[in-house]
Enzyme design. Sequence first.
Site, PDB file in Angstrom:
ATOM      1  N   LYS A  14       0.826  -1.213   0.000  1.00  0.00           N
ATOM      2  CA  LYS A  14       0.000   0.000   0.000  1.00  0.00           C
ATOM      3  C   LYS A  14       0.859   1.261   0.000  1.00  0.00           C
ATOM      4  CE  LYS A  14      -2.189  -1.188   3.855  1.00  0.00           C
ATOM      5  NZ  LYS A  14      -1.860  -2.577   4.254  1.00  0.00           N
ATOM      6  N   ARG A 134      11.368  -1.800  11.923  1.00  0.00           N
ATOM      7  CA  ARG A 134      10.045  -1.619  12.529  1.00  0.00           C
ATOM      8  C   ARG A 134       9.774  -2.710  13.551  1.00  0.00           C
ATOM      9  NH1 ARG A 134       5.188  -0.280   8.397  1.00  0.00           N
ATOM     10  NH2 ARG A 134       4.077  -1.579   9.902  1.00  0.00           N
TER      11      ARG A 134
HETATM   12  P1  ATP Z   1       1.582  -1.943   4.632  1.00  0.00           P
HETATM   13  O1  ATP Z   1       2.842  -2.729   4.741  1.00  0.00           O
HETATM   14  O2  ATP Z   1       0.714  -2.490   3.511  1.00  0.00           O
HETATM   15  O3  ATP Z   1       1.821  -0.498   4.504  1.00  0.00           O
HETATM   16  P2  ATP Z   1       1.116  -2.421   7.492  1.00  0.00           P
HETATM   17  O4  ATP Z   1      -0.002  -3.188   8.109  1.00  0.00           O
HETATM   18  O5  ATP Z   1       2.460  -3.018   7.572  1.00  0.00           O
HETATM   19  O6  ATP Z   1       0.725  -2.148   5.983  1.00  0.00           O
HETATM   20  P3  ATP Z   1       0.632   0.191   8.678  1.00  0.00           P
HETATM   21  O7  ATP Z   1      -0.523   0.512   7.806  1.00  0.00           O
HETATM   22  O8  ATP Z   1       1.774   1.076   8.653  1.00  0.00           O
HETATM   23  O9  ATP Z   1       1.333  -1.158   8.304  1.00  0.00           O
HETATM   24  O10 ATP Z   1       0.058   0.008  10.177  1.00  0.00           O
HETATM   25  C1  ATP Z   1       0.884  -0.354  11.258  1.00  0.00           C
HETATM   26  C2  ATP Z   1       0.056  -0.530  12.538  1.00  0.00           C
HETATM   27  O11 ATP Z   1      -0.589   0.721  12.888  1.00  0.00           O
HETATM   28  C3  ATP Z   1      -1.095  -1.532  12.462  1.00  0.00           C
HETATM   29  O12 ATP Z   1      -0.676  -2.859  12.678  1.00  0.00           O
HETATM   30  C4  ATP Z   1      -2.045  -0.997  13.571  1.00  0.00           C
HETATM   31  O13 ATP Z   1      -1.611  -1.372  14.843  1.00  0.00           O
HETATM   32  C5  ATP Z   1      -1.884   0.502  13.459  1.00  0.00           C
HETATM   33  N1  ATP Z   1      -2.908   1.077  12.552  1.00  0.00           N
HETATM   34  C6  ATP Z   1      -2.675   1.649  11.335  1.00  0.00           C
HETATM   35  N2  ATP Z   1      -3.831   2.044  10.760  1.00  0.00           N
HETATM   36  C7  ATP Z   1      -4.821   1.707  11.622  1.00  0.00           C
HETATM   37  C8  ATP Z   1      -6.238   1.810  11.610  1.00  0.00           C
HETATM   38  N3  ATP Z   1      -6.891   2.346  10.570  1.00  0.00           N
HETATM   39  N4  ATP Z   1      -6.944   1.360  12.667  1.00  0.00           N
HETATM   40  C9  ATP Z   1      -6.324   0.825  13.721  1.00  0.00           C
HETATM   41  N5  ATP Z   1      -4.998   0.680  13.802  1.00  0.00           N
HETATM   42  C10 ATP Z   1      -4.238   1.102  12.774  1.00  0.00           C
HETATM   43 MG    MG Z   2       2.306   1.153   5.183  1.00  0.00          MG
END
Ligand code: ATP
Ligand code: MG
Length: 189
Positions: A14, A134
């Site tokens: 994303k 991370r």
């Molecule tokens: P990607 O790798 O596709 O960018 P990701 O899941 O690794 O996705 P982030 O979107 O950066 O990473 O989110 C990291 C963390 O932040 C999630 O695991 C959650 O704990 C929190 N978080 C992010 N967005 C939300 C949301 N909309 N609602 C609740 N918690 C969220």
């Molecule tokens: Mg992300």
Amino acid sequence: MKNIVIFGAPGSGKGTQSDKIVEKYGFKHISTGDVLRDEIKNGTELGKTAKEYIDNGQLIPDSLMIDILASVYDSFGKVEGVIFDGFPRTIPQAEALKSMLAERNTEVSVMLDLEVPEEELMDRLIKRGQISGRADDNEETIKKRLTVYHNQTSPLIDWYKADGKYTYIKGTGALDTIFADICDAIDKA
Ligand code: ATP
Ligand code: MG
């Protein structure tokens, strides 16, 4: 004005694809994950709360996320488009986004679902953890995040299908091929 929801499991790409959309279309980008990581870095109260959930692979409570999202959105002013990356992640968040946009006389233009098989997600996130450092990109936390995705987030696929906004995007293969499919969907929206 276009509102693009970029959707997918953790590690689906994303953030990477959002950067490409920003570069090509000049849209504003809201990554809720980035917002929370900034808060953690700055040691704010919100950051302290968020860290406990994130390090545990859990989602931040909806009410908190919804307030954050609205305030970031309103800070943009008049723009060509906005990309929502990492939001919504639950059905209440999707409902809140719908009403927030309706109050501002606009709506989601399209939801792009980046589909990537689970084994590849695991591989990508473990590799990312080695580079990004991370705290949530370690095997144990990744497994929790994938479970949270299946239980709380993937029901949004049917929700957006019912809302008539869903578009499937094959999330594996060359970055530019994925991006070309995304551009087609944005141009049609
Ligand atoms: P990607 O790798 O596709 O960018 P990701 O899941 O690794 O996705 P982030 O979107 O950066 O990473 O989110 C990291 C963390 O932040 C999630 O695991 C959650 O704990 C929190 N978080 C992010 N967005 C939300 C949301 N909309 N609602 C609740 N918690 C969220
Ligand atoms: Mg992300």
